[in-house]
Design a protein around this motif. Structure first.
Motif, PDB file in Angstrom:
ATOM      1  N   GLY A  87     -34.345 -52.368  19.574  1.00 26.69           N
ATOM      2  CA  GLY A  87     -34.862 -52.782  20.873  1.00 26.69           C
ATOM      3  C   GLY A  87     -33.956 -52.351  22.007  1.00 26.69           C
ATOM      4  O   GLY A  87     -32.780 -52.041  21.819  1.00 26.69           O
ATOM      5  N   VAL A  88     -34.521 -52.367  23.231  1.00 30.01           N
ATOM      6  CA  VAL A  88     -33.770 -51.896  24.390  1.00 30.01           C
ATOM      7  C   VAL A  88     -32.552 -52.778  24.662  1.00 30.01           C
ATOM      8  O   VAL A  88     -31.528 -52.311  25.188  1.00 30.01           O
ATOM      9  N   GLY A  89     -32.629 -54.044  24.278  1.00 28.59           N
ATOM     10  CA  GLY A  89     -31.481 -54.939  24.454  1.00 28.59           C
ATOM     11  C   GLY A  89     -30.269 -54.460  23.681  1.00 28.59           C
ATOM     12  O   GLY A  89     -29.124 -54.576  24.154  1.00 28.59           O
ATOM     13  N   SER A  90     -30.488 -53.906  22.498  1.00 23.99           N
ATOM     14  CA  SER A  90     -29.386 -53.380  21.699  1.00 23.99           C
ATOM     15  C   SER A  90     -28.708 -52.213  22.403  1.00 23.99           C
ATOM     16  O   SER A  90     -27.485 -52.069  22.366  1.00 23.99           O
ATOM     17  N   ALA A  91     -29.515 -51.387  23.064  1.00 19.32           N
ATOM     18  CA  ALA A  91     -28.943 -50.266  23.815  1.00 19.32           C
ATOM     19  C   ALA A  91     -28.086 -50.763  24.966  1.00 19.32           C
ATOM     20  O   ALA A  91     -27.026 -50.190  25.269  1.00 19.32           O
ATOM     21  N   MET A  92     -28.508 -51.847  25.603  1.00 17.48           N
ATOM     22  CA  MET A  92     -27.722 -52.415  26.696  1.00 17.48           C
ATOM     23  C   MET A  92     -26.413 -53.005  26.188  1.00 17.48           C
ATOM     24  O   MET A  92     -25.361 -52.849  26.807  1.00 17.48           O
ATOM     25  N   ILE A  93     -26.467 -53.676  25.036  1.00 19.31           N
ATOM     26  CA  ILE A  93     -25.244 -54.233  24.461  1.00 19.31           C
ATOM     27  C   ILE A  93     -24.281 -53.115  24.085  1.00 19.31           C
ATOM     28  O   ILE A  93     -23.069 -53.195  24.336  1.00 19.31           O
ATOM     29  N   GLY A  94     -24.829 -52.060  23.480  1.00 19.64           N
ATOM     30  CA  GLY A  94     -23.996 -50.911  23.142  1.00 19.64           C
ATOM     31  C   GLY A  94     -23.342 -50.312  24.370  1.00 19.64           C
ATOM     32  O   GLY A  94     -22.162 -49.934  24.353  1.00 19.64           O
ATOM     33  N   SER A  95     -24.089 -50.246  25.474  1.00 14.54           N
ATOM     34  CA  SER A  95     -23.549 -49.710  26.719  1.00 14.54           C
ATOM     35  C   SER A  95     -22.439 -50.599  27.276  1.00 14.54           C
ATOM     36  O   SER A  95     -21.466 -50.109  27.858  1.00 14.54           O
ATOM     37  N   MET A  96     -22.594 -51.913  27.096  1.00 12.85           N
ATOM     38  CA  MET A  96     -21.530 -52.827  27.531  1.00 12.85           C
ATOM     39  C   MET A  96     -20.233 -52.538  26.782  1.00 12.85           C
ATOM     40  O   MET A  96     -19.144 -52.526  27.376  1.00 12.85           O
ATOM     41  N   PHE A  97     -20.347 -52.312  25.492  1.00 10.60           N
ATOM     42  CA  PHE A  97     -19.148 -52.012  24.701  1.00 10.60           C
ATOM     43  C   PHE A  97     -18.561 -50.653  25.075  1.00 10.60           C
ATOM     44  O   PHE A  97     -17.352 -50.448  24.968  1.00 10.60           O
ATOM     45  N   VAL A  98     -19.404 -49.745  25.523  1.00 19.08           N
ATOM     46  CA  VAL A  98     -18.899 -48.471  26.058  1.00 19.08           C
ATOM     47  C   VAL A  98     -18.023 -48.745  27.276  1.00 19.08           C
ATOM     48  O   VAL A  98     -16.913 -48.207  27.406  1.00 19.08           O
ATOM     49  N   GLY A  99     -18.510 -49.605  28.182  1.00 17.89           N
ATOM     50  CA  GLY A  99     -17.739 -49.964  29.363  1.00 17.89           C
ATOM     51  C   GLY A  99     -16.432 -50.643  29.000  1.00 17.89           C
ATOM     52  O   GLY A  99     -15.383 -50.366  29.603  1.00 17.89           O
ATOM     53  N   SER A 234     -23.237 -53.304  13.774  1.00 13.30           N
ATOM     54  CA  SER A 234     -22.458 -52.084  13.540  1.00 13.30           C
ATOM     55  C   SER A 234     -23.255 -50.850  13.932  1.00 13.30           C
ATOM     56  O   SER A 234     -22.698 -49.855  14.398  1.00 13.30           O
ATOM     57  N   THR A 235     -24.577 -50.906  13.779  1.00 11.37           N
ATOM     58  CA  THR A 235     -25.421 -49.755  14.108  1.00 11.37           C
ATOM     59  C   THR A 235     -25.295 -49.361  15.568  1.00 11.37           C
ATOM     60  O   THR A 235     -25.081 -48.196  15.906  1.00 11.37           O
ATOM     61  N   LEU A 236     -25.433 -50.338  16.461  1.00 11.18           N
ATOM     62  CA  LEU A 236     -25.383 -50.007  17.890  1.00 11.18           C
ATOM     63  C   LEU A 236     -23.976 -49.587  18.315  1.00 11.18           C
ATOM     64  O   LEU A 236     -23.817 -48.687  19.149  1.00 11.18           O
ATOM     65  N   LEU A 237     -22.957 -50.221  17.734  1.00  9.65           N
ATOM     66  CA  LEU A 237     -21.580 -49.844  18.084  1.00  9.65           C
ATOM     67  C   LEU A 237     -21.256 -48.432  17.623  1.00  9.65           C
ATOM     68  O   LEU A 237     -20.688 -47.633  18.377  1.00  9.65           O
ATOM     69  N   LEU A 238     -21.629 -48.105  16.390  1.00  5.78           N
ATOM     70  CA  LEU A 238     -21.308 -46.790  15.835  1.00  5.78           C
ATOM     71  C   LEU A 238     -22.147 -45.679  16.448  1.00  5.78           C
ATOM     72  O   LEU A 238     -21.738 -44.517  16.467  1.00  5.78           O
ATOM     73  N   GLY A 282     -18.265 -49.853  36.175  1.00  4.14           N
ATOM     74  CA  GLY A 282     -19.601 -49.480  36.617  1.00  4.14           C
ATOM     75  C   GLY A 282     -20.590 -49.472  35.471  1.00  4.14           C
ATOM     76  O   GLY A 282     -21.720 -49.952  35.594  1.00  4.14           O
ATOM     77  N   THR A 283     -20.174 -48.939  34.326  1.00  6.25           N
ATOM     78  CA  THR A 283     -21.028 -48.907  33.140  1.00  6.25           C
ATOM     79  C   THR A 283     -21.290 -50.308  32.614  1.00  6.25           C
ATOM     80  O   THR A 283     -22.421 -50.653  32.237  1.00  6.25           O
ATOM     81  N   LEU A 284     -20.257 -51.156  32.597  1.00  2.00           N
ATOM     82  CA  LEU A 284     -20.395 -52.537  32.113  1.00  2.00           C
ATOM     83  C   LEU A 284     -21.373 -53.315  32.987  1.00  2.00           C
ATOM     84  O   LEU A 284     -22.266 -53.996  32.474  1.00  2.00           O
ATOM     85  N   MET A 285     -21.217 -53.201  34.303  1.00  3.73           N
ATOM     86  CA  MET A 285     -22.130 -53.876  35.225  1.00  3.73           C
ATOM     87  C   MET A 285     -23.553 -53.369  35.037  1.00  3.73           C
ATOM     88  O   MET A 285     -24.511 -54.146  34.980  1.00  3.73           O
ATOM     89  N   SER A 286     -23.712 -52.042  34.946  1.00  5.94           N
ATOM     90  CA  SER A 286     -25.032 -51.439  34.800  1.00  5.94           C
ATOM     91  C   SER A 286     -25.749 -51.975  33.571  1.00  5.94           C
ATOM     92  O   SER A 286     -26.915 -52.385  33.627  1.00  5.94           O
ATOM     93  N   ALA A 287     -25.052 -51.969  32.435  1.00  5.31           N
ATOM     94  CA  ALA A 287     -25.652 -52.430  31.186  1.00  5.31           C
ATOM     95  C   ALA A 287     -25.999 -53.910  31.239  1.00  5.31           C
ATOM     96  O   ALA A 287     -26.998 -54.352  30.662  1.00  5.31           O
TER      97      ALA A 287
END
Length: 431
Positions: A87-99, A234-238, A282-287
């Protein structure tokens, strides 16, 4: 700087500020909205978060770095993959961890210096991964350009749509090659406009969304715990976090080039750790509110070079205009009606440019492919990434998997570290 029309800290007059800021915002506009259109996110949120992220970046870098933050193309494939699986929520969580990863790296750079990351991410690792980002999306771009849904879950070839893609592509190419002014920095935006007009002329635009849209409305926020369950896997993080191998390298490259343009050393002052932290926040806020990961934009540097307007006031003005535009829902509805084939047309050029920029990095850094070490690293990264190699360990976890681009990036770093012959020194960026 002697040849600057407006230097970093110079403030233009009110009318000049508005016109220069609008020009800068529209130069970033096409690429910023293309990422959400390709990944299923909201273009309005992409605009809103790009403006907010840019203001955060300016604040963190003490208003010394005239950089605009837009949607990152490096995360298109990971966002699509994670959204399809969780789901799109998982992509947002992954983006938060990118930030958050940006933040950790910036802290390490602050405490230990930057040379270790230059050794960890040399051109022989980063360039092939950049090539993978573009080439892995080649089939997506071509499919968007020439195929339409057949109503039964499949796709069929459509000549009208393919013609729209070709017109869009031609407009973007002409804009890039034959114009030397500000127009040359907006090939994506101009390609989209020309392609849209042609599509309207041949009758393949559905205007329903425009008629139904209000003039002004809130963008579609996605808040964790409210709009989706906050669940880390682990899927979204990896799938997403390893891509920072590329985006951090891209960030460093942009800071070096930008510093040369405005005659400053941004690695030293305000410091790589500050600019990277600004990118990460910026990435953390965006996600957190539903936007894609952010990155400093090459288009931004192009505009600075052409206009010689380096003022952070103009960058801030562009950010504010982007925020305002995000609430103009009629304009956002027009974006929603852009035919997929038009997006495919600009994607053919854009994804190709991404791949070619990786090749250019190899050439500019004079990477020697007579050296078998370099040949091995590049070869493995390209085949793993484009071929979609997947690492699964069922004995450890049924959900553990590293796929495609992420696996290619990790393997590239490991090969660079363990194979004999690695360069011992990194060029001194302080000079």
């Amino acid at each position: 700087m002697a040849n600057a029309v407006l230097d970093i800290d110079e403030k233009p007059k009110a009318l000049q500020l508005i016109t220069l800021s609008a020009q800068h915002m529209f130069a970033m506009f096409g690429s910023t909205i293309l990422v959400p259109k390709l990944t299923g996110l909201s273009p309005a949120m992409a605009l809103l978060t790009s403006g907010i992220a840019t203001l955060i970046f300016l604040l963190v870098t003490r208003f010394q770095v005239p950089a605009y933050l837009g949607s990152s193309f490096a995360f298109i494939t990971p966002i699509i993959f994670v959204s399809n699986t969780g789901g799109v929520g998982s992509a947002m969580i992954g983006s938060m961890f990118v930030g958050l990863t940006y933040g950790i790296v910036s802290l390490l750079i602050w405490k230990t210096g930057y040379k270790w990351i230059m050794k960890l991410l040399p051109p022989i690792v980063v360039a092939p991964v950049i090539m993978v980002i573009g080439l892995a999306l080649a089939t997506v771009a071509v499919d968007m350009a020439m195929n339409i849904p057949d109503g039964n879950g499949g796709k069929i070839y459509s000549f009208p749509d393919f013609s729209a893609a070709l017109v869009t592509l031609a407009a973007a190419i002409i804009c890039t090659i034959f114009f030397k002014n500000i127009v040359s920095t907006m090939p994506i935006l101009i390609g989209l406009v020309v392609g849209y007009i042609y599509s309207a002329a041949i009758g393949i635009v559905d205007y329903t969304a425009i008629g139904q849209a209000k003039w002004f409305a809130l963008p579609d926020f996605l808040i964790p715990g409210i709009d989706y369950e906050f669940k880390v896997t682990s899927t979204l993080l990896l799938a997403m976090v390893p891509i920072v191998i590329v985006t951090i390298s891209e960030h460093i490259g942009h800071q070096l080039v930008l510093g040369k343009v405005v005659n400053r050393n941004y690695i030293k002052e305000p410091g790589l750790h500050r600019s990277l932290l600004g990118d990460g926040l910026g990435t953390l806020m965006s996600a957190f509110i539903g936007g894609p990961p952010k990155t400093t934009y090459g288009e931004n540097i192009g505009v600075l070079v052409l206009t010689r307007v380096y003022s952070v006031y103009v960058i801030g003005g562009a950010a504010i205009l982007a925020i305002v535009m995000a609430f103009f829902s009629k304009a956002m509805a027009v974006i929603e009606t852009i035919p997929t084939s038009v997006l495919g047309g600009v994607s053919i050029l854009l994804f190709g440019i991404i791949a070619s920029s990786g090749l250019r990095m190899l050439v500019e850094n004079k990477v020697d492919f007579d050296d078998k070490r370099n040949l091995v690293i590049a070869s493995v990264i390209l085949i793993f990434g484009i071929g979609g190699a997947t690492l699964k360990i069922p004995q450890v976890s049924d959900t553990f998997a590293i796929e495609g681009m992420a696996l290619a990036a990790i393997v590239g770093v490991i090969l660079n570290l363990v194979l004999p012959g690695r360069d011992k020194e990194v060029a001194d960026l302080d000079e």
